[in-house]
Write an enzyme that holds these catalytic residues in place. Structure first.
Site, mmCIF file in Angstrom:
data_model
loop_
_atom_site.group_PDB
_atom_site.id
_atom_site.type_symbol
_atom_site.label_atom_id
_atom_site.label_comp_id
_atom_site.label_asym_id
_atom_site.label_seq_id
_atom_site.Cartn_x
_atom_site.Cartn_y
_atom_site.Cartn_z
ATOM 1 N N ASP A 1 0.862 -1.186 0.000
ATOM 2 C CA ASP A 1 0.000 0.000 0.000
ATOM 3 C C ASP A 1 0.901 1.240 0.000
ATOM 4 O OD1 ASP A 1 -3.079 0.686 0.442
ATOM 5 O OD2 ASP A 1 -1.965 1.993 1.806
ATOM 6 N N TYR B 1 -2.777 10.731 1.397
ATOM 7 C CA TYR B 1 -3.534 10.854 0.150
ATOM 8 C C TYR B 1 -3.460 12.286 -0.376
ATOM 9 C CZ TYR B 1 -5.422 6.287 1.351
ATOM 10 O OH TYR B 1 -5.548 4.955 1.655
ATOM 11 N N HIS C 1 -6.440 -7.161 -1.250
ATOM 12 C CA HIS C 1 -5.452 -6.099 -1.072
ATOM 13 C C HIS C 1 -4.428 -6.415 0.015
ATOM 14 C CE1 HIS C 1 -3.727 -2.130 -1.005
ATOM 15 N NE2 HIS C 1 -4.127 -1.903 0.227
#
Length: 285
Positions: free
Chosen positions: A100, A202, A262
């Site tokens: 990630d 982000y 994921h």
């Protein structure tokens, strides 16, 4: 007997990093993602520590590291890891594995210190700034998280509901991350400022894209061998992860992690360990 995990804090000035070490030998740096902490590597670390000195930090702002107001662009986050490895632990060359957000952090680290990173293994994440929009593909939460101040206001007091959605829905099965681990992540992300810090990863994406485009334009593709796997089911990236890394690096192998969404290192830790041992072991000493 399982190796002992040693917890410590590194004061780097602007940020204080919590990190965990185990084992002896050539160094391996493990970089976690969101919404996780170093703890995501718990099932992989003991096996790696039988051959390597394993280092798993909490990235800036997350876990039990401190939470500066800024510096969440991956160029800066990578420099935190670089300083930990070199200034604090005395490691000048090392292997890296990232999942990630740990993947873009690994890219920024390798792009800035090409001679220091021996090999990298990447799980289910592409590279922002690889020349395509794949980083945002099928990721609705990226837009929400990037709105300044919004997500933390909406989710105050609802952290458990929100985070459990990801733990439950983004693996190949709902119990891909066991309950005890979810509780540990919830403890970490309920701390003051932790959700905001996570969203800042982000919000820094446009800067990450500019930085990575600059690294590639200046120095070309990464030269070190890279192993990359995307999750096969659920919200896994599938072949998009491998394709992205092939756009930014010269020597990339890997494929699809079967039976995974994921959360690959937590869904199939024994397989991940075997892949890391084989891949890192190709470069002995």
């Amino acid at each position: 007997m399982a190796p002992t995990l040693h917890h410590a804090q590194a004061d780097l000035g602007e940020v204080r990093l919590h990190y965990v070490t185990a084992g002896e030998g050539p160094a391996v740096l493990l970089l976690h993602g969101w919404p996780q902490t170093w703890h995501m590597w718990r099932h992989v670390m003991p096996g790696l520590a039988a051959r390597y000195r394993v280092v798993a930090p909490d990235l800036r702002g997350l876990g039990d590291s401190s939470r500066p107001a800024g510096g969440y662009d991956k160029k800066t986050v990578a420099q935190d890891a670089w300083r930990l490895m070199t200034e604090v632990l005395g490691e000048r060359r090392f292997f890296v594995a990232g999942h990630d957000w740990g993947g873009p952090t690994a890219f920024a680290l390798a792009a800035q210190h090409r001679d220091a990173v021996r090999r990298m293994a990447i799980f289910d994440v592409p590279v922002p700034g690889d020349g395509t929009p794949v980083f945002h593909l099928n990721r609705w939460h990226h837009g929400l998280h990037r709105e300044p101040g919004l997500a933390e206001e909406l989710l105050a007091g609802k952290e458990e509901v929100y985070l459990r959605f990801f733990y439950r829905s983004w693996g190949a099965r709902p119990d891909a991350i066991e309950e005890a681990a979810q509780q540990e992540y919830l403890r970490a992300y309920r701390q003051p400022g932790a959700m905001r810090a996570g969203f800042e990863f982000y919000r820094a994406t446009p800067q990450d894209e500019r930085d990575n485009e600059g690294f590639l334009a200046r120095d070309g593709k990464l030269p070190m061998p890279i192993l990359c796997y995307g999750g096969a089911t659920g919200r896994g990236r599938g072949p998009a992860a491998l394709d992205s890394w092939r756009r930014v690096a010269m020597d990339v192998r890997g494929g699809i992690a079967e039976g995974c969404g994921h959360w690959i290192p937590e869904e199939r830790p024994d397989w991940v360990l075997a892949e890391l041992l084989a891949f890192f072991g190709e470069e002995a000493g």
